[in-house]
Design a protein around this motif. Structure first.
Motif: not given
Length: 389
Positions: A52-60, A62-64, A72-80, A92-94
């Motif tokens: 869960q925390r790793l997902g929070d970090a990926y989401a943060g 991606a937003h940044a 492109k980079e944000a989408a790749m991060v969220l795909e993890n 929605v961000l993805y």
């Protein structure tokens, strides 16, 4: 001969220390650091909370990246964050990142795949995104949700195609009537209806657009159409600077704006970004193809920010009246925290109102404003226009 010291073994950092470090990195928005920490925790001591925390970090993270335009980079991060059940964090961000890259087909497929796996709160927005993508990338793929989902989709595609082909309103309108307002395509019905509304009923058209919520996926289209329908050049110029290039292209084509008009709008938007001096200097140039009254009003509204340009204003336009000059200087003094001078100029405004219709009402407005200022700025107290006794 001395025996060489034994090589020290690698000391494993405890789970508690890593967890503290990762949580602190998250709190400070150091998302890359948090990602590495929680990846290590997930390997070292697998627990659902680390995932869960790793997902929070990926989401943060991606937003940044998205905030910097790195879609492109944000989408790749969220795909993890893709889970075995097909869901992923920040859907929605993805999808937005895919759309901003121009990957409309991939975004559409992802939206149709995700929408049935999301809770209602997120599913509604993703469904609306899928609807918008169905119009951008029309196929025979049906919208999810119900057996009747295809009908609004086909009706919206047909209505949009008819409008794009320049069909008359009496041919487009029956197609719009087949789109339920409560369907994901409802906003498109309102948008097209506003575009085919006669020009002498612009208030009705804008009222239709006002029904589209600001958080709607179609809000960007709404903003472009509002600019398209603007009948005041000043309103169009103000809206133009808030539009993205694709929206500006839509407005220019729909309104039939010539290149010199769009060029001027872009100059105004650029000057506005650079500040009031740049915008004033552009607007006072002779020969601008804009109504003189609108130009004078726009420059007058800029003067409280740049009162040192009063003389340039007088040379370019009809000189300011005493009332206008005092009002400009009063507002300028307020912006610079010169409260005593502000009162002096407002007193001058009040005196000038003596020669105007409804003088008492106008003076009362000035007095009310001075009374409000006097609550926090003692320099505004005094005769003849304020009385604190």
């Amino acid at each position: 001969m001395k025996k060489p010291p034994a090589r020290a073994g690698t000391v494993a950092v405890s789970v508690d220390v890593l967890a503290t470090r990762g949580n602190e990195a998250l709190r400070l928005n150091r998302f890359k650091e948090a990602m590495e920490v929680f990846k290590q925790l997930a390997r070292q001591a697998p627990r659902p909370e680390w995932t869960q925390r790793l997902g929070d970090a990926y989401a943060g993270r991606a937003h940044a990246l998205a905030d910097k335009g790195m879609f492109k980079e944000a989408a790749m991060v969220l795909e993890n964050t893709l889970a075995p059940d097909g869901t992923l964090r920040e859907p929605v961000l993805y999808l937005t990142c895919l759309i901003r890259q121009g990957q409309h087909q991939k975004a559409k497929q992802a939206a149709l795949r995700l929408v049935s796996r999301l809770p209602a709160a997120e599913a509604g927005r993703v469904t609306e995104l899928a609807a918008a993508l169905a119009l951008a990338v029309p196929t025979r793929t049906e919208m999810p949700g119900s057996a009747s989902g295809a009908e609004p989709s086909h009706a919206a595609q047909a209505a949009l195609a008819a409008w794009l082909q320049g069909k008359p309103a009496d041919e487009v309108d029956p197609l719009l009537a087949r789109i339920p307002l409560r369907s994901p395509f409802g906003p498109m019905r309102l948008i097209l209806k506003s575009l085919i509304t006669p020009s002498d009923a612009s208030a009705k058209a804008l009222g239709l657009l006002a029904m589209i919520p600001a958080e709607s996926v179609f809000s960007g289209a709404r903003a472009a159409v509002e600019a398209t329908l603007a009948d005041d050049p000043a309103v169009l110029a103000a809206r133009w600077s808030q539009l993205r290039p694709a929206q500006q292209a839509f407005v220019a084509e729909t309104r039939g704006l010539p290149p010199n008009a769009t060029g001027l709008l872009n100059q105004i938007a650029d000057a506005e970004r650079r500040g009031p001096v740049a915008l004033f200097n552009l607007l006072v140039k002779p020969g601008l193809p804009l109504p003189a009254d609108n130009l004078r009003t726009a420059c007058l509204n800029l003067l409280p920010s740049i009162p040192e340009y009063l003389h340039q204003f007088d040379r370019r336009f009809e000189p300011l009246s005493v009332l206008e000059r005092n009002r400009v200087l009063a507002l300028a003094a307020e912006s610079r925290d010169e409260w005593g001078r502000a009162q002096d100029y407002w007193d001058g405004v009040a005196v000038s109102f003596e020669q105007t219709p409804d003088a008492r009402l106008s003076q009362a407005v000035v007095l009310r404003h001075l009374a409000d200022l006097a609550q926090t700025h003692r320099e505004c107290l005094g005769d003849p226009w304020t009385d604190t006794a």
